[in-house]
Write a protein that holds these residues in place. Structure first.
Motif, PDB file in Angstrom:
ATOM      1  N   LYS A  19      26.328  53.097  13.841  1.00  0.00           N
ATOM      2  CA  LYS A  19      25.173  53.542  13.063  1.00  0.00           C
ATOM      3  C   LYS A  19      25.559  53.913  11.623  1.00  0.00           C
ATOM      4  N   THR A  20      26.325  53.057  10.992  1.00  0.00           N
ATOM      5  CA  THR A  20      26.832  53.371   9.648  1.00  0.00           C
ATOM      6  C   THR A  20      25.721  53.387   8.608  1.00  0.00           C
ATOM      7  N   ARG A  21      24.646  52.631   8.830  1.00  0.00           N
ATOM      8  CA  ARG A  21      23.551  52.635   7.852  1.00  0.00           C
ATOM      9  C   ARG A  21      22.746  53.926   7.894  1.00  0.00           C
ATOM     10  N   LEU A  22      22.928  54.732   8.957  1.00  0.00           N
ATOM     11  CA  LEU A  22      22.254  56.027   9.031  1.00  0.00           C
ATOM     12  C   LEU A  22      23.098  57.164   8.467  1.00  0.00           C
ATOM     13  N   ILE A  23      24.352  56.872   8.157  1.00  0.00           N
ATOM     14  CA  ILE A  23      25.250  57.928   7.683  1.00  0.00           C
ATOM     15  C   ILE A  23      24.764  58.586   6.398  1.00  0.00           C
ATOM     16  N   PRO A  24      24.188  57.852   5.422  1.00  0.00           N
ATOM     17  CA  PRO A  24      23.688  58.544   4.219  1.00  0.00           C
ATOM     18  C   PRO A  24      22.660  59.627   4.519  1.00  0.00           C
ATOM     19  N   ALA A  31      24.998  60.774  13.098  1.00  0.00           N
ATOM     20  CA  ALA A  31      24.670  59.375  13.368  1.00  0.00           C
ATOM     21  C   ALA A  31      25.281  58.936  14.704  1.00  0.00           C
ATOM     22  N   ALA A  32      26.522  59.347  14.948  1.00  0.00           N
ATOM     23  CA  ALA A  32      27.164  59.027  16.222  1.00  0.00           C
ATOM     24  C   ALA A  32      26.467  59.740  17.379  1.00  0.00           C
ATOM     25  N   GLY A  33      26.019  60.964  17.153  1.00  0.00           N
ATOM     26  CA  GLY A  33      25.278  61.679  18.186  1.00  0.00           C
ATOM     27  C   GLY A  33      23.989  60.974  18.562  1.00  0.00           C
ATOM     28  N   LEU A  34      23.288  60.464  17.556  1.00  0.00           N
ATOM     29  CA  LEU A  34      22.072  59.708  17.836  1.00  0.00           C
ATOM     30  C   LEU A  34      22.404  58.419  18.579  1.00  0.00           C
ATOM     31  N   ALA A  35      23.488  57.763  18.183  1.00  0.00           N
ATOM     32  CA  ALA A  35      23.904  56.536  18.874  1.00  0.00           C
ATOM     33  C   ALA A  35      24.190  56.816  20.343  1.00  0.00           C
ATOM     34  N   TRP A 159      22.608  37.466  11.000  1.00  0.00           N
ATOM     35  CA  TRP A 159      22.411  38.751  11.663  1.00  0.00           C
ATOM     36  C   TRP A 159      22.153  39.860  10.651  1.00  0.00           C
ATOM     37  N   SER A 160      21.416  40.871  11.092  1.00  0.00           N
ATOM     38  CA  SER A 160      21.082  42.047  10.279  1.00  0.00           C
ATOM     39  C   SER A 160      20.252  41.677   9.055  1.00  0.00           C
ATOM     40  N   THR A 161      19.456  40.605   9.171  1.00  0.00           N
ATOM     41  CA  THR A 161      18.517  40.251   8.111  1.00  0.00           C
ATOM     42  C   THR A 161      17.114  40.173   8.698  1.00  0.00           C
ATOM     43  N   GLU A 162      16.133  40.039   7.815  1.00  0.00           N
ATOM     44  CA  GLU A 162      14.741  40.022   8.253  1.00  0.00           C
ATOM     45  C   GLU A 162      14.314  38.659   8.816  1.00  0.00           C
ATOM     46  N   THR A 163      15.216  37.700   8.888  1.00  0.00           N
ATOM     47  CA  THR A 163      14.862  36.360   9.346  1.00  0.00           C
ATOM     48  C   THR A 163      15.387  36.025  10.740  1.00  0.00           C
ATOM     49  N   VAL A 164      16.042  36.975  11.413  1.00  0.00           N
ATOM     50  CA  VAL A 164      16.701  36.666  12.683  1.00  0.00           C
ATOM     51  C   VAL A 164      15.712  36.186  13.742  1.00  0.00           C
ATOM     52  N   ALA A 165      14.620  36.906  13.948  1.00  0.00           N
ATOM     53  CA  ALA A 165      13.660  36.511  14.982  1.00  0.00           C
ATOM     54  C   ALA A 165      13.014  35.176  14.635  1.00  0.00           C
ATOM     55  N   PHE A 166      12.628  35.003  13.369  1.00  0.00           N
ATOM     56  CA  PHE A 166      12.005  33.746  12.947  1.00  0.00           C
ATOM     57  C   PHE A 166      12.964  32.575  13.125  1.00  0.00           C
ATOM     58  N   GLU A 167      14.206  32.758  12.704  1.00  0.00           N
ATOM     59  CA  GLU A 167      15.196  31.698  12.843  1.00  0.00           C
ATOM     60  C   GLU A 167      15.459  31.382  14.317  1.00  0.00           C
ATOM     61  N   THR A 168      15.478  32.418  15.153  1.00  0.00           N
ATOM     62  CA  THR A 168      15.670  32.199  16.589  1.00  0.00           C
ATOM     63  C   THR A 168      14.524  31.375  17.164  1.00  0.00           C
ATOM     64  N   LEU A 169      13.291  31.708  16.785  1.00  0.00           N
ATOM     65  CA  LEU A 169      12.138  30.939  17.254  1.00  0.00           C
ATOM     66  C   LEU A 169      12.204  29.490  16.776  1.00  0.00           C
ATOM     67  N   CYS A 170      12.641  29.293  15.538  1.00  0.00           N
ATOM     68  CA  CYS A 170      12.786  27.927  15.021  1.00  0.00           C
ATOM     69  C   CYS A 170      13.805  27.145  15.848  1.00  0.00           C
ATOM     70  N   ARG A 171      14.903  27.783  16.171  1.00  0.00           N
ATOM     71  CA  ARG A 171      15.946  27.110  16.951  1.00  0.00           C
ATOM     72  C   ARG A 171      15.483  26.841  18.383  1.00  0.00           C
ATOM     73  N   LEU A 172      14.716  27.763  18.946  1.00  0.00           N
ATOM     74  CA  LEU A 172      14.140  27.517  20.268  1.00  0.00           C
ATOM     75  C   LEU A 172      13.214  26.308  20.224  1.00  0.00           C
ATOM     76  N   PRO A 191      17.642  54.880   7.501  1.00  0.00           N
ATOM     77  CA  PRO A 191      17.031  56.213   7.451  1.00  0.00           C
ATOM     78  C   PRO A 191      15.505  56.197   7.567  1.00  0.00           C
ATOM     79  N   ALA A 192      14.855  55.193   6.975  1.00  0.00           N
ATOM     80  CA  ALA A 192      13.396  55.119   7.049  1.00  0.00           C
ATOM     81  C   ALA A 192      12.891  54.888   8.464  1.00  0.00           C
TER      82      ALA A 192
END
Length: 211
Positions: A19-24, A31-35, A159-172, A191-192
């Motif tokens: 959870k390194t993106r939650l560290i800020p 962050a590790a506790g939440l993980a 991975w870790s981008t906003e296109t993962v699900a769309f790209e997966t559907l395209c490949r399916l 954090p958001a």
């Protein structure tokens, strides 16, 4: 009809490793506790779904002392993720499971909204569809269910981008596989995203929510 195995891809709750993106917002320890809390939650949900074997596929290895601090049920199969990027590690787990004669539900630990009901719905969908997908609001997915294996679904995925699900559907679509789309959910990466934690996790006394 093939049995279905739930494979949970998980990192140990080690400060600075997970959870390194939650560290800020939270700092490495919180962050590790939440993980840790999310991992325990995901495992108990998977066991409660009662649809088949639950496997915890982990990094670092199951023998690492970090895993000893988690409150996990005995009814678990443990495995090592091995090396490579996320796609390589997920592909290895999926291929092994499917070659063993089971369908697979691949999930992580980042989506507390993923319930036992959702897991049962996905497993049932695999009776009629080749795949099941639960997308997340950030463009990824919280669950990928598969009856068959193909490396196209994992190799060179952004991975870790906003296109993962769309790209997966395209490949399916390129594979000609049918897919059952489940409802979109929110995972907890940035954090958001903390506002999407379950209500009982967001009380003023909860140590995970930043002040």
């Amino acid at each position: 009809m093939k049995p279905t195995r739930i494979v949970i891809i998980a990192k140990a709750p080690i400060p600075g490793f997970v959870k390194t993106r939650l560290i800020p917002a939270l700092g490495p320890d919180r962050a590790a506790g939440l993980a840790r809390r999310m991992c325990e939650h995901a495992v108990h949900v998977a066991v409660d779904a009662d649809i088949g074997v639950v496997e915890l596929c982990v990094s670092p290895t199951p023998s690492d002392p970090a895993w000893h601090q988690l409150a996990l049920p005995d009814r678990l199969i443990w495995s090592d993720q091995g090396g490579g990027d996320l796609g390589a590690r997920m592909a290895r787990a999926a291929e092994r499971t499917i070659r063993g004669g089971e369908s697979v539900l691949l999930i992580g630990t980042d989506c507390p909204a993923l319930s036992a009901t959702h897991l049962r719905e996905a497993a049932h969908a695999l009776h009629e569809h080749d795949t099941a997908l639960a997308p997340t609001a950030d463009g990824g997915y919280a669950l990928l269910g598969l009856r068959h294996f193909h490396p196209l679904l994992f190799d060179n995925m952004p991975w870790s981008t906003e296109t993962v699900a769309f790209e997966t559907l395209c490949r399916l679509g390129r594979l000609g596989w049918t897919v059952k789309n489940l409802r979109r959910m929110h995972d907890i990466d940035e954090p958001a995203d903390l506002k999407w934690l379950p209500q009982g996790w967001r009380s003023e006394a909860d140590p995970f929510v930043p002040g």
